[in-house]
Each structure stands twice: as C-alpha cells, then as structure tokens.
Design an enzyme around this catalytic site. Structure first.
Site, PDB file in Angstrom:
ATOM      1  N   GLU B  50       0.807  -1.226   0.000  1.00  0.00           N
ATOM      2  CA  GLU B  50       0.000   0.000   0.000  1.00  0.00           C
ATOM      3  C   GLU B  50       0.836   1.269   0.000  1.00  0.00           C
ATOM      4  O   GLU B  50       0.419   2.300  -0.519  1.00  0.00           O
ATOM      5  CB  GLU B  50      -0.978   0.012   1.167  1.00  0.00           C
ATOM      6  CG  GLU B  50      -2.125  -0.990   1.037  1.00  0.00           C
ATOM      7  CD  GLU B  50      -1.779  -2.372   1.569  1.00  0.00           C
ATOM      8  OE1 GLU B  50      -0.592  -2.622   1.876  1.00  0.00           O
ATOM      9  OE2 GLU B  50      -2.702  -3.205   1.677  1.00  0.00           O
ATOM     10  N   PHE B 112     -11.704  -6.875  13.888  1.00  0.00           N
ATOM     11  CA  PHE B 112     -10.633  -7.362  13.029  1.00  0.00           C
ATOM     12  C   PHE B 112     -10.271  -6.288  12.003  1.00  0.00           C
ATOM     13  O   PHE B 112     -11.145  -5.742  11.349  1.00  0.00           O
ATOM     14  CB  PHE B 112     -11.071  -8.652  12.319  1.00  0.00           C
ATOM     15  CG  PHE B 112     -10.035  -9.170  11.361  1.00  0.00           C
ATOM     16  CD1 PHE B 112      -8.785  -9.573  11.816  1.00  0.00           C
ATOM     17  CD2 PHE B 112     -10.304  -9.237   9.992  1.00  0.00           C
ATOM     18  CE1 PHE B 112      -7.822 -10.031  10.929  1.00  0.00           C
ATOM     19  CE2 PHE B 112      -9.353  -9.705   9.106  1.00  0.00           C
ATOM     20  CZ  PHE B 112      -8.104 -10.094   9.577  1.00  0.00           C
ATOM     21  N   GLN B 113      -9.000  -5.988  11.897  1.00  0.00           N
ATOM     22  CA  GLN B 113      -8.472  -4.978  10.968  1.00  0.00           C
ATOM     23  C   GLN B 113      -9.080  -3.599  11.184  1.00  0.00           C
ATOM     24  O   GLN B 113      -9.294  -2.841  10.237  1.00  0.00           O
ATOM     25  CB  GLN B 113      -8.636  -5.436   9.514  1.00  0.00           C
ATOM     26  CG  GLN B 113      -7.769  -6.668   9.244  1.00  0.00           C
ATOM     27  CD  GLN B 113      -7.611  -6.989   7.780  1.00  0.00           C
ATOM     28  OE1 GLN B 113      -8.507  -6.761   6.989  1.00  0.00           O
ATOM     29  NE2 GLN B 113      -6.462  -7.554   7.425  1.00  0.00           N
ATOM     30  N   LYS B 162     -17.412  -0.522   5.777  1.00  0.00           N
ATOM     31  CA  LYS B 162     -17.854  -1.530   4.805  1.00  0.00           C
ATOM     32  C   LYS B 162     -19.371  -1.493   4.582  1.00  0.00           C
ATOM     33  O   LYS B 162     -19.835  -1.565   3.448  1.00  0.00           O
ATOM     34  CB  LYS B 162     -17.428  -2.917   5.289  1.00  0.00           C
ATOM     35  CG  LYS B 162     -17.766  -4.015   4.300  1.00  0.00           C
ATOM     36  CD  LYS B 162     -17.108  -5.341   4.639  1.00  0.00           C
ATOM     37  CE  LYS B 162     -17.422  -6.357   3.545  1.00  0.00           C
ATOM     38  NZ  LYS B 162     -16.714  -7.633   3.757  1.00  0.00           N
ATOM     39  N   MET B 479      24.436   8.553   2.315  1.00  0.00           N
ATOM     40  CA  MET B 479      24.259   9.859   2.933  1.00  0.00           C
ATOM     41  C   MET B 479      24.509   9.788   4.438  1.00  0.00           C
ATOM     42  O   MET B 479      25.080  10.714   5.031  1.00  0.00           O
ATOM     43  CB  MET B 479      22.856  10.399   2.638  1.00  0.00           C
ATOM     44  CG  MET B 479      22.636  11.814   3.129  1.00  0.00           C
ATOM     45  SD  MET B 479      23.856  12.959   2.448  1.00  0.00           S
ATOM     46  CE  MET B 479      23.005  13.538   0.985  1.00  0.00           C
TER      47      MET B 479
END
Ligand SMILES: Cc1ncc(C[n+]2csc(CCOP(=O)(O)OP(=O)(O)O)c2C)c(N)n1
Ligand SMILES: [Mg+2]
Lengths: 163, 569
Positions: B50, B112-113, B162, B479
């Site tokens: 993502e 959940f999630q 949802k 760097m």
C-alpha cells in the site's frame, strides 16, 4: 504573553481533536480549552487560552485558520474583551471554618450551592485570577475538590465573532 | 434508481475523470472492488504494497496536474499507506486516499483490521473524513477532490465503513462545492504587489528564491518572464527544480544544504529577496540566526499564510496563488518604465559570477578506474536529452541527481523533499509512467533505498512499465555514511549493508532486464543500450565509488556562508 483565542468551528466529530492535535504536534501551550455548541447547532464555539512570543502566537493563529473545520476566529486579547470562568470548589466546612468560608464566598460573590454537615460546594464565576485568588484564600488544606471550566471569552460591545 | 455506496463511489471517481486508481484490495473494500470490476472507465493498478500505491498516486499527480488517487483496505492497508500520505503531505501533493473501514457497528470494538484511520492520519493530511452515511458519499468525494487540489494542495483521506459501501441511496454528483469554513487564497493584494514591484526595482543586490509552489501553481512561465525582465539571479529549492530552466544564464543553481556556492552566497548577501512558493526550511537556509545576521528585505509570495513568517521575518507578505500574483506583478513591472539601477546590477552580477568562479560550479574529480556517481548523472542527462521524467529515492544519489540533471521543465523532477522517504522512487516512477505513457522515465536510486519497495518490480511487469532504474550502488547507506565521516569520526555504524542481492538476477527474476556496470568506460554504452530498449524495464546496477561525498555542504545547523566546498580537486 497570555492570549485568549476564540473560534467558531464545525460541530463535527473530530474537530476538537484537530485543534488539540495541532497544539501538541507543534508544541504550543494550552492553558485551557473550552468548547460547546452555539445557538446554531452546526457550529461550536471554542475558547483557547495560550501563551507564547508574538511569532508563536501569529503561527498559532495561522495554523488554526488553516484547519478546514475552523470557520472563523479572533484573538480576543488583541482588543477589548470579557473573560469568565466557572469554578466549583468543594471544601471541608467544619466548626469555625464554616462561618469563615461563607464569608469568603460572599466576598467573592460566590454561592454555596451544596452544603452538608462537613462540606460546602462553592460556585464562583469570574476571571481566572479571581478564581485563583479565592482558592488561595481558602487554602489547600480545606479544599477537597476543584473543578474549573477554563476561560470563556467574548468581545466587548460591537466586537462580534459570527459567521 | 438507488445505488450502493460502492457504486456511488466509482461513479464519483468517473465524474472526477479519474483514469487510474492505485490500490490493494481487502475485506473492508470488497464492495468497492466489486464495482471496480464491473466497469472499465476507472482503471485499477494493483501494487504490491500500500505504501507504493500512495507513492504511485503521488508521482502521478506531481508529473501531471491531476489529483492522484489511492485505495486501500482498513487496518494494515491503511497503516501501510501512512508513510505515503505523510510524504504527499510534506510536499503538498494533491491526492485523495480512500480507505475501507470496519462496519459502522463494529467501530470502537477493536474489530478485526480496525484502526482509527482518521485519528492516525490527522497530522499528515490536509483534511480527512469518516463517512457514516451512504447519503454523504457523493458530497464527501466532491469535497475531497476540491480540498486536495485547491489552495495549498495536499492529501485528503476518505474512510468508508464496509456497510456504508453496501447501503443504497440515490446518486447525484454535486455540480459545485463550497465549504463555509474553507477559503483558499486566490489573487494577491494589489497594494502589496505594487509595493513589491517598487522594492524589486530599487534593489541593489536582488535575489529570487523559488520553491515547489512555483511548480504546484504551474507558474514557471511567469517566473521565467519575471527573472528575465528584471535580469535578477534566481535559485531553486530542491522542490522547485524545473520551475526555472537550469540552462538559463540567470540560474545560479539549487540552494541549501547541498546547493551551489553561488546560490547560497547570493541568498545570504542579497539586499532584497523575493521568495516565491518556498518556505525557508532548515535544509534550505540552515541556521536562522545566521541567516538573519545580514539585513535584507524579504518579499514572500505564498498561498499558505502559515508558511509566511514561520521561520524568518518577512517585510512584505503576499498571500495568494503564485501564478496569479506573478501575473499581476509582471503587469505592474511592464507598465513601469523604471528598471533596476544598471551600475548596481552590473556590480551584483560581477559578485555573483565571482562566487560562481570560487565555487567552480559543481565539481567532482572523474576517474577512469572507478565510476563516479556524478558522472553517471551527467551522462544520464546527456543521453536522455535532459528531457526525461526523473524520480529518486533519498540519499546521496538524490542530491547528485538534483545537482547534475539540469531540469529545464517543471514536473519532470519527482522526489520526496519534505519527508525524505526512502522507497519513494520506484513506485513514484510507476505513477509518472502511467500518466505520461511513452515518455522516458528514470528512477535514480541507491542500493539501500531500492530495497524498500523493490517488490514493485512485479507491478511494473504486470503493467508493462518500461521504467529505467539507475541504481548508484555505492554499497553504503551513503548519505548517512557521509555524516558519520564528517561528524562522527568515521564510525560507520550500521551503514554498510552486507549481503546485497544480485540486482541483475533479481531484475531477471521479476521478468525484466538487468545490467551491471563496473567501469567508467561502460557507463555511456550501458545507458544508451538501456534507454534504447523502449519497452523494457532495465535495472542498471552501477557500482560507484563508495567513498564519494556530496559537495558542497552546509552542515546541519550552520549558516549558508559556512559552506564546505569539495576538497581541492
Ligand atoms: C524510510 C527512511 N529510512 C531512513 C532514512 C534515513 N536515510 C537517509 S539517506 C539514507 C541512506 C540511503 O542509502 P542509499 O539508498 O543506498 O542511497 P545513497 O545515500 O547511498 O546514495 C538513509 C538511511 C530515510 N531517509 N528514509
Ligand atoms: Mg547507497
């Protein structure tokens, strides 16, 4: 310097945390913050008491203005304004102290709104300094509980913050 | 007819003319993916992580003037996206991120999630929304696009539970949108603009300092006209590169920590500074007190009032869209016969050119034994005719690209400036390539950074993205190693990465072409061969000098004139 900033914002879930989050993320001071809906239920009015250098106060104002939920704001301390805070203080009130506490409350134009054999609850509205000074008079030994709302502010006369 | 929330969302995206959505599916966005499946106007690009979806949307937006769109699921989908969102926020990329959320009834139950998407992203978005009612989807999406693109652009998150994506309501896309608490700046104050013109005309040692705001506002033509009209020196910030043509004689280079000597000295010693869409950040002006030691008048044009007078005192603020303000400023100047004093300007240019000579522009000592990274970038510029879209990751390679790839056009340079996000380059290049099909797109990266989103080689295969990866492989987190060399007595704590993969085989494993280049003489032929492969992604693993440092350098916390030049070469 101490500043009192007043703002109108969308009365939406999360709007308060945007303001509070801004202060903590950028390390600005919050002395107090009070908020409630207005006569227009879609808007909340918030009063923030903060302090900082002129440069910091300018940034605070700009950053608050940048929040999408903030509809209008004013730095009340830049002009004539009124400031009030409500305090409820519960004290141990026994023996000689009872009379003395009553006098103190009267002297500050406070009201005893609840009394038992052992306690008084005093209500006082005034400037933050007046509230401080009553607390000092009573003394920490007698104070059982203190509840303060933080300052609410409004401009004097025609100084109006409205959409 | 009543549509589901998911159908409405897709219809909204169609209304916004969204061509590509970069995303990754999951439970909370199942209804949305179902609707994506049923239509073909909005195309979905399936990334492998993502974070990459958001960077790709970011590259898409920066290299065009469109709003990037990313779609992720709840919980880990959203948390993976956060780095991308913060990256876009710091660089003011217009973007809409849509995240799924657990059903409204489950919110707050540690479902959940479930994560508090609005809470987690609050400090790194321009604004965000949790849509609790299907009736609000269309208006919220309309607002999200408007907020993302208007004013100072930025990412906007829309979190959709949802169940809301499955509820039904009538669909009507609002024709217009106003938000009573949001009034982005447009034109600047004419009085202020008039005063600015006068101040510029009276300057003896003027400097124009231009940042990313010029690119975001599509104002490079105006800026170029202004600089040429006044015959003033102009520099660019890292984000501003391409906003002014690097090949123009007025250009003194990038300023800041790794800016040119002349850009930094002129910035420090000018008497009138016109800042355009730039924000005086710490990597640009270094130590604020040191900067303030030289008295100068500052005119600051910015669309965001909070960028003005944040770090430096400003004498003449102009809040407004850079393009509109510059248009008006040009008009005022063209209508005025007065011009800056010729003698003063000649003396100032003489001084600037002396600085140019001292700094020697940008210098490095080339070698016939070992590949110098700067040489690769110079050749890259040559072989692509200076006309490629270049994305980078973060580190030395990023700075060398900024210094040596002379950008003449805006929106060709796509880098993570504000957040400095390693892992940005490859996914950003995917977005750039999607919105500029047929264009030459190169990602300049390091062996450290590329491994942060290397999985996207798979996405590139699936969508046939012929990106050219120019890896400057110095074997170090270069760097950081440089800072350790300069400021920590050569203690190279955890900056040497053992056991690097064989990038050639890795590229091949993903179905691409890999090349390893170890000798300076092979640099040019390799680049030519790679860029001739119009349809292939080519991963070029350049083995570069591990000890090379980026110069010039203004050490952190120091002043602009305390710049360290390249060692005697
Ligand atoms: C996500 C992330 N983690 C850590 C850093 C700190 N950091 C800045 S540059 C750098 C080294 C990058 O190494 P490499 O990609 O090999 O580039 P080089 O400097 O060698 O060109 C690191 C670790 C960062 N910018 N981003
Ligand atoms: Mg490296």
């Amino acid at each position: 310097m101490r500043h009192i900033i007043s703002l109108l914002m969308e009365n939406e879930a999360g709007a308060l945390s945007r303001v509070a989050g801004l202060f903590s993320a950028r390390g600005y001071n919050i002395e107090s913050l009070s908020v409630a809906p207005t006569e227009d239920p879609t808007l909340s009015r918030m009063t923030i008491v903060t302090s900082g250098s002129d440069a910091i106060i300018e940034q605070i104002n700009k950053q608050l203005n940048k929040l999408v939920d903030v509809a209008a704001m004013i730095d009340l301390s830049e002009g004539e304004h009124l400031e009030r805070e409500l305090m409820l203080v519960k004290v141990r009130a026994e023996g000689d102290a009872r009379e003395e506490l009553k006098h103190m409350a009267d002297a500050f134009h406070g009201r005893i709104i609840d009394a038992t054999d052992h306690t008084y609850t005093i209500e006082l509205t005034g400037s933050c300094a007046e509230l401080d000074s009553l607390l000092e008079k009573i003394g920490r030994d007698l104070i059982l509980e203190t509840v303060r709302t933080g300052a609410s502010g409004i401009g004097r006369g025609e100084r109006i913050l409205k959409l | 007819m009543e549509l589901t929330g998911a159908e409405i969302l897709i219809r909204c995206l169609q209304e916004e003319q969204v061509e590509y959505v970069f995303g990754y599916p999951g439970g909370a966005v199942l209804f949305i993916y179902d609707e994506l499946f049923k239509q073909d106007k909005v195309k979905h690009v399936l990334v492998r992580h993502e974070q990459a979806a958001v960077h790709a949307a970011d590259g898409y937006a920066r290299s065009s003037d469109k709003v990037g769109v990313a779609l992720v699921t709840s919980g880990p989908g959203l948390t993976n996206a956060v780095t991308g969102i913060a990256t876009a926020y710091m660089d003011s990329t217009p973007m809409v991120v849509i995240s799924g959320q657990v059903p409204t009834g489950a919110i707050g139950e540690d479902a959940f999630q479930e994560v508090d998407a609005v809470g987690i992203t609050r400090p790194c978005v321009k604004h965000n929304f949790l849509v609790k009612d299907v009736k609000d989807i269309a208006s919220t999406i309309k607002k999200a696009f408007y907020l993302a693109k208007s004013g100072r652009p930025g990412p906007v998150l829309v979190d959709i539970p949802k169940d809301v994506s499955n509820h039904r309501t009538n669909f009507e896309y609002p024709a217009s949108v106003t938000i009573r608490s949001y009034h982005p700046a447009g034109k600047g104050d004419s009085g202020q603009i008039g005063r600015a013109a006068q101040m510029l005309l009276e300057a003896k040692r003027p400097m124009i300092y231009a940042g990313g705001g010029v690119v975001l506002s599509d104002a490079s033509a105006q800026l170029t006209d202004l600089v040429r009209l006044l015959d003033f020196p102009c520099n660019n910030t890292l984000m501003g590169l391409g906003g002014f043509p690097a090949s123009d004689k007025h250009f003194v280079g990038m300023l800041g920590m790794h800016g040119t000597y002349e850009a930094n000295m002129a910035m420090q010693h000018c008497d009138v500074l016109l800042a355009v869409g730039a924000r005086f950040d710490d990597r640009v002006i270094g130590n604020v007190e040191h900067f303030a030691e030289v008295p100068r008048k500052i005119i600051h044009i910015d669309i965001d009032p909070s960028s003005i007078a944040k770090r430096v005192k400003v004498d003449l603020p102009i809040v407004g869209d850079v393009k509109l303000v510059l248009d008006e400023l040009l008009e005022v100047l063209r209508g005025n016969v007065q011009r800056p004093g010729a003698a003063d300007m000649a003396a100032w240019w003489k001084q600037v050119n002396e600085w140019r000579a001292v700094g020697g522009g940008l210098r490095y000592k080339n070698s016939s034994e070992i590949i110098k990274p700067q040489f690769v970038i110079e050749k890259l510029h040559e072989i692509t005719g200076g006309d490629a879209f270049i994305t980078t990751d973060v580190g030395q390679h990023q700075m060398w690209t900024a210094q040596y790839y002379k950008f003449d056009k805006p929106r060709r340079w796509v880098t993570s400036g504000g957040l400095g996000t390693m892992g940005f380059g490859l996914p950003a290049a995917m977005g750039v390539q999607m919105v500029n099909p047929g264009a030459t797109v190169a990602c300049v990266t390091g062996e450290g950074s590329i491994q942060m989103n290397i999985q996207e080689l798979s996405t590139c295969k699936q969508f046939r993205l012929p990106i050219k990866i120019v890896a400057l492989n110095n074997g170090y987190l270069g760097m950081v190693r440089q800072w350790q060399e300069f400021f920590h007595c050569n203690r190279y704590s955890e900056t040497y990465m053992n056991a690097l993969p064989d990038f050639v085989k890795l590229a091949e494993a993903y179905g691409h072409v890999g090349m390893r280049i170890e000798k300076p003489a092979d640099v040019e032929p390799a680049l030519k061969e790679a860029f001739a492969r119009k349809h292939d992604l080519v991963f070029m693993d350049f083995r570069t000098d591990p000890t090379e440092n980026v110069y010039p350098m203004v050490p952190g916390g120091r002043g602009l004139s305390e710049i360290i030049l390249a060692e005697e070469l």
